[in-house]
Design a protein around this motif. Structure first.
Motif, PDB file in Angstrom:
ATOM      1  N   MET A 228       0.847  -1.193   0.000  1.00 17.96           N
ATOM      2  CA  MET A 228       0.000   0.000   0.000  1.00 17.96           C
ATOM      3  C   MET A 228       0.880   1.241   0.000  1.00 17.96           C
ATOM      4  O   MET A 228       1.911   1.269   0.677  1.00 17.96           O
ATOM      5  CB  MET A 228      -0.887   0.066   1.255  1.00 17.96           C
ATOM      6  N   ASP A 229       0.484   2.247  -0.731  1.00 15.21           N
ATOM      7  CA  ASP A 229       1.137   3.551  -0.663  1.00 15.21           C
ATOM      8  C   ASP A 229       0.836   4.139   0.713  1.00 15.21           C
ATOM      9  O   ASP A 229      -0.330   4.302   1.090  1.00 15.21           O
ATOM     10  CB  ASP A 229       0.587   4.459  -1.769  1.00 15.21           C
ATOM     11  N   LEU A 230       1.875   4.422   1.481  1.00 14.99           N
ATOM     12  CA  LEU A 230       1.709   4.942   2.836  1.00 14.99           C
ATOM     13  C   LEU A 230       0.806   6.173   2.879  1.00 14.99           C
ATOM     14  O   LEU A 230       0.077   6.391   3.843  1.00 14.99           O
ATOM     15  CB  LEU A 230       3.090   5.289   3.418  1.00 14.99           C
ATOM     16  N   ARG A 231       0.812   6.950   1.802  1.00  8.60           N
ATOM     17  CA  ARG A 231       0.032   8.189   1.774  1.00  8.60           C
ATOM     18  C   ARG A 231      -1.433   7.943   1.426  1.00  8.60           C
ATOM     19  O   ARG A 231      -2.280   8.815   1.633  1.00  8.60           O
ATOM     20  CB  ARG A 231       0.652   9.164   0.777  1.00  8.60           C
ATOM     21  N   HIS A 232      -1.742   6.744   0.906  1.00  9.60           N
ATOM     22  CA  HIS A 232      -3.114   6.418   0.518  1.00  9.60           C
ATOM     23  C   HIS A 232      -3.423   4.953   0.884  1.00  9.60           C
ATOM     24  O   HIS A 232      -3.714   4.141   0.011  1.00  9.60           O
ATOM     25  CB  HIS A 232      -3.309   6.627  -0.989  1.00  9.60           C
ATOM     26  N   PRO A 233      -3.379   4.609   2.170  1.00 15.18           N
ATOM     27  CA  PRO A 233      -3.541   3.215   2.575  1.00 15.18           C
ATOM     28  C   PRO A 233      -5.003   2.789   2.677  1.00 15.18           C
ATOM     29  O   PRO A 233      -5.921   3.616   2.683  1.00 15.18           O
ATOM     30  CB  PRO A 233      -2.889   3.196   3.955  1.00 15.18           C
ATOM     31  N   LEU A 234      -5.184   1.474   2.740  1.00 11.30           N
ATOM     32  CA  LEU A 234      -6.486   0.869   3.009  1.00 11.30           C
ATOM     33  C   LEU A 234      -7.571   1.327   2.033  1.00 11.30           C
ATOM     34  O   LEU A 234      -8.653   1.770   2.431  1.00 11.30           O
ATOM     35  CB  LEU A 234      -6.914   1.133   4.461  1.00 11.30           C
ATOM     36  N   SER A 235      -7.272   1.194   0.744  1.00 11.30           N
ATOM     37  CA  SER A 235      -8.289   1.416  -0.278  1.00 11.30           C
ATOM     38  C   SER A 235      -9.307   0.288  -0.204  1.00 11.30           C
ATOM     39  O   SER A 235      -9.145  -0.681   0.551  1.00 11.30           O
ATOM     40  CB  SER A 235      -7.642   1.428  -1.663  1.00 11.30           C
ATOM     41  N   ASP A 236     -10.365   0.388  -0.979  1.00  9.30           N
ATOM     42  CA  ASP A 236     -11.368  -0.674  -0.992  1.00  9.30           C
ATOM     43  C   ASP A 236     -10.729  -2.008  -1.383  1.00  9.30           C
ATOM     44  O   ASP A 236     -11.054  -3.054  -0.823  1.00  9.30           O
ATOM     45  CB  ASP A 236     -12.492  -0.329  -1.981  1.00  9.30           C
ATOM     46  N   PHE A 237      -9.813  -1.957  -2.359  1.00  7.89           N
ATOM     47  CA  PHE A 237      -9.124  -3.177  -2.777  1.00  7.89           C
ATOM     48  C   PHE A 237      -8.279  -3.746  -1.639  1.00  7.89           C
ATOM     49  O   PHE A 237      -8.287  -4.956  -1.379  1.00  7.89           O
ATOM     50  CB  PHE A 237      -8.236  -2.896  -3.992  1.00  7.89           C
ATOM     51  N   ASP A 238      -7.546  -2.879  -0.932  1.00  5.29           N
ATOM     52  CA  ASP A 238      -6.726  -3.331   0.188  1.00  5.29           C
ATOM     53  C   ASP A 238      -7.583  -4.013   1.249  1.00  5.29           C
ATOM     54  O   ASP A 238      -7.236  -5.083   1.757  1.00  5.29           O
ATOM     55  CB  ASP A 238      -5.990  -2.148   0.820  1.00  5.29           C
ATOM     56  N   CYS A 239      -8.695  -3.393   1.589  1.00  2.00           N
ATOM     57  CA  CYS A 239      -9.586  -3.948   2.607  1.00  2.00           C
ATOM     58  C   CYS A 239     -10.169  -5.284   2.158  1.00  2.00           C
ATOM     59  O   CYS A 239     -10.304  -6.218   2.962  1.00  2.00           O
ATOM     60  CB  CYS A 239     -10.703  -2.958   2.925  1.00  2.00           C
ATOM     61  N   MET A 240     -10.482  -5.381   0.875  1.00  6.44           N
ATOM     62  CA  MET A 240     -11.013  -6.633   0.337  1.00  6.44           C
ATOM     63  C   MET A 240      -9.976  -7.744   0.464  1.00  6.44           C
ATOM     64  O   MET A 240     -10.298  -8.878   0.856  1.00  6.44           O
ATOM     65  CB  MET A 240     -11.396  -6.444  -1.128  1.00  6.44           C
ATOM     66  N   MET A 241      -8.722  -7.439   0.150  1.00  8.18           N
ATOM     67  CA  MET A 241      -7.676  -8.444   0.242  1.00  8.18           C
ATOM     68  C   MET A 241      -7.419  -8.865   1.680  1.00  8.18           C
ATOM     69  O   MET A 241      -7.223 -10.054   1.968  1.00  8.18           O
ATOM     70  CB  MET A 241      -6.386  -7.892  -0.382  1.00  8.18           C
ATOM     71  N   LEU A 242      -7.439  -7.926   2.605  1.00  7.55           N
ATOM     72  CA  LEU A 242      -7.248  -8.265   4.008  1.00  7.55           C
ATOM     73  C   LEU A 242      -8.404  -9.108   4.538  1.00  7.55           C
ATOM     74  O   LEU A 242      -8.203 -10.033   5.321  1.00  7.55           O
ATOM     75  CB  LEU A 242      -7.097  -6.989   4.843  1.00  7.55           C
ATOM     76  N   GLU A 243      -9.604  -8.789   4.089  1.00  4.29           N
ATOM     77  CA  GLU A 243     -10.775  -9.573   4.493  1.00  4.29           C
ATOM     78  C   GLU A 243     -10.678 -10.990   3.953  1.00  4.29           C
ATOM     79  O   GLU A 243     -10.973 -11.964   4.664  1.00  4.29           O
ATOM     80  CB  GLU A 243     -12.046  -8.900   3.979  1.00  4.29           C
ATOM     81  N   TRP A 244     -10.249 -11.119   2.691  1.00  2.00           N
ATOM     82  CA  TRP A 244     -10.100 -12.446   2.114  1.00  2.00           C
ATOM     83  C   TRP A 244      -9.055 -13.250   2.885  1.00  2.00           C
ATOM     84  O   TRP A 244      -9.265 -14.426   3.204  1.00  2.00           O
ATOM     85  CB  TRP A 244      -9.675 -12.346   0.648  1.00  2.00           C
ATOM     86  N   ALA A 245      -7.927 -12.636   3.209  1.00  2.00           N
ATOM     87  CA  ALA A 245      -6.865 -13.327   3.932  1.00  2.00           C
ATOM     88  C   ALA A 245      -7.353 -13.780   5.302  1.00  2.00           C
ATOM     89  O   ALA A 245      -7.072 -14.899   5.748  1.00  2.00           O
ATOM     90  CB  ALA A 245      -5.640 -12.424   4.065  1.00  2.00           C
ATOM     91  N   ARG A 246      -8.106 -12.914   5.983  1.00  2.00           N
ATOM     92  CA  ARG A 246      -8.611 -13.263   7.312  1.00  2.00           C
ATOM     93  C   ARG A 246      -9.549 -14.461   7.241  1.00  2.00           C
ATOM     94  O   ARG A 246      -9.430 -15.415   8.018  1.00  2.00           O
ATOM     95  CB  ARG A 246      -9.331 -12.063   7.929  1.00  2.00           C
ATOM     96  N   LYS A 247     -10.482 -14.433   6.313  1.00  2.00           N
ATOM     97  CA  LYS A 247     -11.460 -15.513   6.205  1.00  2.00           C
ATOM     98  C   LYS A 247     -10.829 -16.815   5.723  1.00  2.00           C
ATOM     99  O   LYS A 247     -11.293 -17.906   6.074  1.00  2.00           O
ATOM    100  CB  LYS A 247     -12.590 -15.099   5.257  1.00  2.00           C
TER     101      LYS A 247
END
Length: 216
Positions: A120-139
């Motif tokens: 993730m770009d430190l200046r623009h973190p946790l985009s919708d795509f980033d959150c989707m990937m983290l959710e997928w990894a968690r599940k």
């Protein structure tokens, strides 16, 4: 895990295997591999090149250039994988839909996937795509590690504050247990820490212990 593991040496010798536009075109699903994902223009290809000391991944000022799943060989049992970038890519919706389907099929069906590095770009973190990937990894129970790239673009104190904010949001809002670090390709900041994470996934203690038992 110490830097004495063979990972650093393997990264320096990493070589391209193949590109795949379909899951059926991927290399045999054996051994272990770590996938790199990130929104277009987040610095994913630069991070991958920095960690391998080689220009494996193609970098471009045009976001979305990585349109295939690219596989890189570390040794007979271990690989790194460069996943398609998403976000700014100016491509037809049909192609975006194909990428999404292809990515989903890879992430859900690849048994050799040992971990996910999300850039993730430190200046623009946790985009919708980033959150989707983290959710997928968690599940899915797949370990994830976040590289907050382009850390050199901010002063150290400001970068550290952003790191803490991302960590807090990931825990509270996303319920993610992914690890997070600052990273800069030009400054080679965070390279050793990232290598330690990769080594933990690609050289898991239980596998090494099993190999030692087999040799005795």
């Amino acid at each position: 895990m110490s830097s004495s593991t063979p990972l650093v040496s393997l990264c320096q010798q990493a070589t391209f295997i193949k590109s795949a536009s379909l899951v059926t075109q991927c290399p045999p699903d054996i051994g272990l591999e770590v996938a790199f994902a990130g929104r277009s223009n987040a610095g994913k290809s630069s991070a991958l090149n920095t960690l391998t000391h080689a220009r494996l991944a193609r970098t471009s000022k045009t976001p979305g250039r990585t349109q295939l799943i690219n596989f890189f060989r570390l040794d007979e049992e271990r690989r790194l994988v460069d996943l398609p970038g998403y976000g700014y890519a100016k491509v037809p919706l049909e192609l975006k839909a194909h990428w999404q389907q292809h990515l989903d099929a890879y992430l859900t069906g690849r048994r050799s996937l040992a971990g996910l590095v999300l850039v993730m770009d430190l200046r623009h973190p946790l985009s919708d795509f980033d959150c989707m990937m983290l959710e997928w990894a968690r599940k899915s129970g797949i370990p994830a590690h976040v590289l907050l790239s382009k850390a050199d673009k901010l002063a150290f104190g400001a970068a550290k504050n952003e790191l803490l904010k991302v960590q807090a949001r990931m825990r509270k809002e996303l319920r993610s247990d992914a690890t997070v670090q600052l990273f800069s390709s030009p400054k080679r900041q965070g390279v050793e820490q990232a290598h330690e994470v990769l080594a933990g996934w690609l050289f898991p203690p239980e596998v090494e212990a099993g190999q030692a038992d087999g040799e005795s």
